[in-house]
Design a protein around this motif. Sequence first.
Motif, PDB file in Angstrom:
ATOM      1  N   ILE A 158     -63.082 -28.007  11.086  1.00 11.61           N
ATOM      2  CA  ILE A 158     -63.012 -26.960  10.977  1.00 11.61           C
ATOM      3  C   ILE A 158     -63.182 -25.750  11.864  1.00 11.61           C
ATOM      4  O   ILE A 158     -62.466 -24.673  11.489  1.00 11.61           O
ATOM      5  CB  ILE A 158     -63.527 -26.198  10.029  1.00 11.61           C
ATOM      6  N   GLY A 159     -63.424 -26.411  13.207  1.00 11.47           N
ATOM      7  CA  GLY A 159     -63.298 -25.304  14.452  1.00 11.47           C
ATOM      8  C   GLY A 159     -64.605 -24.704  13.972  1.00 11.47           C
ATOM      9  O   GLY A 159     -64.310 -23.077  13.307  1.00 11.47           O
ATOM     10  N   ILE A 160     -65.653 -24.489  15.021  1.00 16.65           N
ATOM     11  CA  ILE A 160     -66.587 -24.422  15.175  1.00 16.65           C
ATOM     12  C   ILE A 160     -67.031 -23.535  16.738  1.00 16.65           C
ATOM     13  O   ILE A 160     -66.736 -24.199  18.110  1.00 16.65           O
ATOM     14  CB  ILE A 160     -67.764 -25.008  15.185  1.00 16.65           C
ATOM     15  N   CYS A 161     -66.988 -22.160  16.969  1.00 17.48           N
ATOM     16  CA  CYS A 161     -66.990 -21.426  18.372  1.00 17.48           C
ATOM     17  C   CYS A 161     -68.229 -21.095  18.479  1.00 17.48           C
ATOM     18  O   CYS A 161     -69.487 -21.422  17.621  1.00 17.48           O
ATOM     19  CB  CYS A 161     -66.319 -20.070  18.541  1.00 17.48           C
ATOM     20  N   GLY A 162     -68.990 -21.407  19.512  1.00 16.38           N
ATOM     21  CA  GLY A 162     -71.021 -21.225  20.811  1.00 16.38           C
ATOM     22  C   GLY A 162     -70.554 -22.253  22.080  1.00 16.38           C
ATOM     23  O   GLY A 162     -69.544 -22.513  22.265  1.00 16.38           O
ATOM     24  N   HIS A 163     -71.863 -21.657  22.645  1.00 17.36           N
ATOM     25  CA  HIS A 163     -72.112 -22.312  23.881  1.00 17.36           C
ATOM     26  C   HIS A 163     -72.930 -23.747  23.458  1.00 17.36           C
ATOM     27  O   HIS A 163     -74.075 -23.340  22.802  1.00 17.36           O
ATOM     28  CB  HIS A 163     -73.002 -21.182  24.132  1.00 17.36           C
ATOM     29  N   PRO A 171     -79.615 -28.021  17.860  1.00 14.46           N
ATOM     30  CA  PRO A 171     -78.702 -28.546  18.591  1.00 14.46           C
ATOM     31  C   PRO A 171     -77.138 -28.113  18.657  1.00 14.46           C
ATOM     32  O   PRO A 171     -76.743 -27.784  18.020  1.00 14.46           O
ATOM     33  CB  PRO A 171     -78.466 -30.287  17.492  1.00 14.46           C
ATOM     34  N   ASP A 172     -76.242 -28.794  20.059  1.00 15.57           N
ATOM     35  CA  ASP A 172     -74.902 -28.527  20.454  1.00 15.57           C
ATOM     36  C   ASP A 172     -74.394 -29.050  19.290  1.00 15.57           C
ATOM     37  O   ASP A 172     -75.075 -30.160  19.077  1.00 15.57           O
ATOM     38  CB  ASP A 172     -75.278 -28.827  21.548  1.00 15.57           C
ATOM     39  N   GLY A 173     -73.041 -28.444  19.438  1.00 15.88           N
ATOM     40  CA  GLY A 173     -71.930 -29.672  19.010  1.00 15.88           C
ATOM     41  C   GLY A 173     -71.066 -29.545  19.275  1.00 15.88           C
ATOM     42  O   GLY A 173     -71.257 -29.477  20.832  1.00 15.88           O
ATOM     43  N   GLU A 174     -70.122 -29.357  18.645  1.00 16.35           N
ATOM     44  CA  GLU A 174     -68.745 -29.563  19.116  1.00 16.35           C
ATOM     45  C   GLU A 174     -67.896 -28.478  19.129  1.00 16.35           C
ATOM     46  O   GLU A 174     -67.020 -27.952  18.057  1.00 16.35           O
ATOM     47  CB  GLU A 174     -67.288 -30.473  18.668  1.00 16.35           C
ATOM     48  N   PHE A 175     -68.093 -27.309  20.398  1.00 16.73           N
ATOM     49  CA  PHE A 175     -68.049 -26.190  20.280  1.00 16.73           C
ATOM     50  C   PHE A 175     -66.353 -25.921  20.877  1.00 16.73           C
ATOM     51  O   PHE A 175     -66.105 -26.546  21.925  1.00 16.73           O
ATOM     52  CB  PHE A 175     -68.364 -25.231  20.521  1.00 16.73           C
ATOM     53  N   LEU A 209     -61.740 -19.509  14.765  1.00 19.82           N
ATOM     54  CA  LEU A 209     -60.987 -20.263  16.006  1.00 19.82           C
ATOM     55  C   LEU A 209     -60.827 -19.123  17.254  1.00 19.82           C
ATOM     56  O   LEU A 209     -59.537 -18.526  17.217  1.00 19.82           O
ATOM     57  CB  LEU A 209     -59.444 -20.470  15.209  1.00 19.82           C
ATOM     58  N   THR A 210     -61.999 -19.295  18.235  1.00 19.00           N
ATOM     59  CA  THR A 210     -61.393 -19.037  18.914  1.00 19.00           C
ATOM     60  C   THR A 210     -60.409 -19.186  20.135  1.00 19.00           C
ATOM     61  O   THR A 210     -59.698 -18.353  21.038  1.00 19.00           O
ATOM     62  CB  THR A 210     -62.779 -18.576  20.642  1.00 19.00           C
ATOM     63  N   GLU A 211     -60.077 -20.099  20.738  1.00 15.28           N
ATOM     64  CA  GLU A 211     -59.273 -21.553  20.907  1.00 15.28           C
ATOM     65  C   GLU A 211     -58.454 -22.323  20.071  1.00 15.28           C
ATOM     66  O   GLU A 211     -59.239 -23.580  20.673  1.00 15.28           O
ATOM     67  CB  GLU A 211     -59.851 -21.593  22.132  1.00 15.28           C
TER      68      GLU A 211
END
Length: 462
Positions: A158-163, A171-175, A209-211
């Motif tokens: 789905i596309g997730i933006c984050g850091h 927890p971090d994910g696939e950003f 979707l930032t990129e």
Amino acid sequence: MADHTFDAIVIGSGISGGWAAKELCELGLKTLVLERGRNVEHNKDYPTANMNPWDFKYRGRMSEAFYKENPLITKSAGYGEDCAHFFVKDKDHPYIQEKPFDWIRGYQVGGRSHTWGRATQRWSEFEFTAPERFGYGIGWPIGYHDVAPWYSHVEKFIGICGHKDNLPAMPDGEFLPPFEMNCVLKDLKEKLKVNYTDRHLVHARWAHLTEPAQIHLDQGRGKCEARNLCMRGCPFGGYFSSVSSTLPWAAKTGNLTIRPFSVVHSIVYDEQLGKASGVRVIDTNTKEITDYFARIIFLNASALNSNLVLLNSKSKRFPNGLGNDNGLLGKYVAFHNYRGSLSATIDGYLDQYYFGRNPTDLILVNYRNLQQQDTDYFGGFTTFLNAYRAQHPQDSAEGQVGAAYKEALSEPGGWHIYMYLQGETVPKASNHVRLSETEKDQWGIPLLVTSVEYDDNDERMV
Ligand SMILES: Cc1cc2nc3c(=O)[nH]c(=O)nc-3n(C[C@H](O)[C@H](O)[C@H](O)COP(=O)(O)OP(=O)(O)OC[C@H]3O[C@@H](n4cnc5c(N)ncnc54)[C@H](O)[C@@H]3O)c2cc1C
């Protein structure tokens, strides 16, 4: 019967139903998606997506008569003239509030994926274990590590933006890359670091979707253009919705059939087989009743409507609703404590601005009741927050009309900041929904009674 038999039936086409349809269709199963609302197609059915404020009859608000007729649904965050078509109207879909409870719904293909806020942070191990560790709930049969690969599976598609912040509480994910933090937020982050060891201000995670990666372009989606008009539907597919992503993907397999205007009355239980064998549907326009059959029935009608369907699926074997031998259906409703908020003006920074209308906020990560119980209430909370410049310098524009006012509007105003709480509530048997014994909707389905309220714990958290 052959015409009415599929490999799988998915009830509801919102965020979870769209996902179920994608997975089942990709695996080669002929899948029927039943949706009570109208059809909505990506782009074609976003009538307001490119409208300007002055194109709207009420400049984005609704008429006063509409607010009077719809006191409930108009309370939804972001509700307005530009996106009202993605929400139900109060009188079309009544329910009985034994205690005041806002049940915000969108009945159409795509469900509430059109209008959701798009915040997608993961649960942490703390949320899974705190209720049992601190004695306010029961243990989960699964933990964070069971779910983590599935979070990744969804996030990549789905596309997730984050850091990546490396914080156990979030927890971090696939950003994909985050939007830029503006100057006020960067300063706030640094000041928090100096003053607290346990409070972290980070990019929240958002389905934008930032990129775009190849998998997103393959879905026919493109980059988020930072218009922040998301709740109208995005012509670029810049945020995730079922109709921009999972449903067209499922359709491409050739295995998907969507039947809109089909309200599910109940799941049919075959007493001889001892199994659920089908779904009873009422056509919302003609009121005709039809049964559909499948070996897999996936109920994705949203939390409360799924309970309604199960409670209404009565048989000799299950007189109190399908699978309800223990009487737990409809009980332990958990929701969010959204009632704390703050806003303020910020002095200075008047030589600085930012790009576009960033549709995302930051998060102050939960710092309460993690390793130990450290407050007089149970549960934790996150705080969403953002800072922005007002549309015009308030001092100079106030009270002005005509050319002077327009002149003032050509300059940005001062900085403002807002924060709001998203708190955990404690699931309790008394917070429940059930079927009305006397009142029915226009299709003869019992109305839902909601008996859900905040308690002392929620008050203490606020
Ligand atoms: C304004 C707003 C902001 C939100 N922001 C966020 C956020 O930032 N992050 C987040 O994680 N969540 C957010 N949410 C919540 C999120 O939208 C829901 O959790 C999510 O949509 C649930 O997915 P679902 O598939 O269970 O239900 P839905 O998306 O509601 O879909 C259910 C579908 O089932 C259909 N249906 C219902 N009953 C029947 C029936 N009997 N027969 C046939 N079809 C039926 C409905 O018409 C609907 O299409 C927000 C919600 C709202 C309203």
